[in-house]
Structure formats: structure tokens, C-alpha cells
Design a protein around this motif. Structure first.
Motif: not given
Length: 169
Positions: A3-11
Motif C-alpha cells: 500500500l505504501l511504497q518508498t520512492r524518491p524523494p519520499g513515499y
């Protein structure tokens, strides 16, 4: 995929994978609106009852932002309309006491909601309590005249005419 992914620059929140009470409320109110009266009264009652069970009081009650307050008022309005739509279907099914129980607090809190008053007056009438129906009408007339300088709309006038005509027999 979560549901929540880490993606640059945040989430990144994958909204398409979430389910919110508001989305469910919208789905149920759409389902209720699609159930046409009088034949779909039972379906409408079921859908709107389920939708209204998702509420636990006024929207965003403890939010302090003016922007949130505007959105909260719009959400509350949607809930009140759903309550009025539910009452309309309950009247078709003869659930007059349930309508009275739901509309009484609504007209006390929001006294200019004519549709809620209409349902309240009609529920009293259909229950055979003409005195309460006319007392509610008189109260509405006083509230509208004192607060806005207007009289009830044509739908309520027509309803009260029916009540008075039936009372003369």
C-alpha cells in the motif's frame, strides 16, 4: 506490491489499493439512489442504512483548519441528504416511527432543512397523529418566518393541505 511504497524523494500511497469509509459511503449512497421508489424502497433502505452506519458523528469535528471545515461541512451535508433519502424510503415501507426518530434530531440541529421537516410531518400524518403533524408544521412556519421571513415551500403546503382535507371528513 504494498500500500505504501518508498520512492524518491519520499513515499507513494497506492490509493487504488485502499478502501476508505468515505469511498464505501459513496458507493452505498449511489446504490441507494439507483433503487427507485416505490419498488426499490427495501434496497434503498438497506444501502443507506449501511452507508449511515459508517458515520460516527460530525465530519472532522476536531480539525482547526478553515479549509478542512469547508470540506467537513460538505461531507456533513452529504450525510444529511442520505438521512433524508433514507427517511423517504422508510415512509414508503411504513416505518413511520423510524422516520420520526431520525428526523426529529435533524430538524432540531438544522431547523431550515425543509425536506427533513416534510418527512417528519408526513410520518406523523401516516402514523395517524394529525395533531403532531400540524404542530410540526406550525413550528416550521414560525422558524422560517422568524429566521428568514419566508413560508414553507409548495411540497409542505401540499402535504398540509392533504392533512387538513382528510381532517375535515
Amino acid at each position: 506490491m504494498t500500500l505504501l511504497q518508498t520512492r524518491p524523494p519520499g513515499y507513494l500511497l497506492c490509493a487504488h489499493r485502499t478502501s476508505t469509509d468515505l469511498a464505501r459511503f459513496d458507493e452505498l449512497t449511489r446504490r441507494g439512489a439507483a433503487a427507485r421508489l416505490p419498488n426499490g424502497a427495501g434496497l434503498r433502505v438497506a444501502a443507506l442504512t449501511a452507508a449511515l452506519r459508517l458515520w460516527r458523528g460530525d465530519a472532522c469535528l476536531d480539525a482547526r483548519s478553515a479549509g478542512v471545515a469547508v470540506e467537513a461541512a460538505a461531507l456533513d451535508e452529504r450525510r444529511w441528504r442520505a438521512m433524508e433519502d433514507l427517511a423517504e424510503a422508510q415512509l414508503v415501507l411504513g416505518e413511520h416511527n423510524a422516520v420520526i426518530d431520525a428526523m426529529e434530531p435533524l430538524v432540531r440541529q438544522w431547523s431550515y432543512r425543509e425536506r427533513a421537516w416534510e418527512h417528519l410531518i408526513e410520518a406523523h400524518m401516516r402514523r395517524g397523529d394529525i395533531a403532531s403533524a400540524l404542530a410540526a408544521y406550525d413550528e416550521l412556519c414560525h422558524i422560517l418566518a422568524a429566521g428568514l421571513g419566508v413560508v414553507p415551500g409548495w411540497r409542505i403546503d401540499r402535504l398540509v393541505s392533504v392533512i387538513r382535507a382528510g381532517n375535515r371528513r
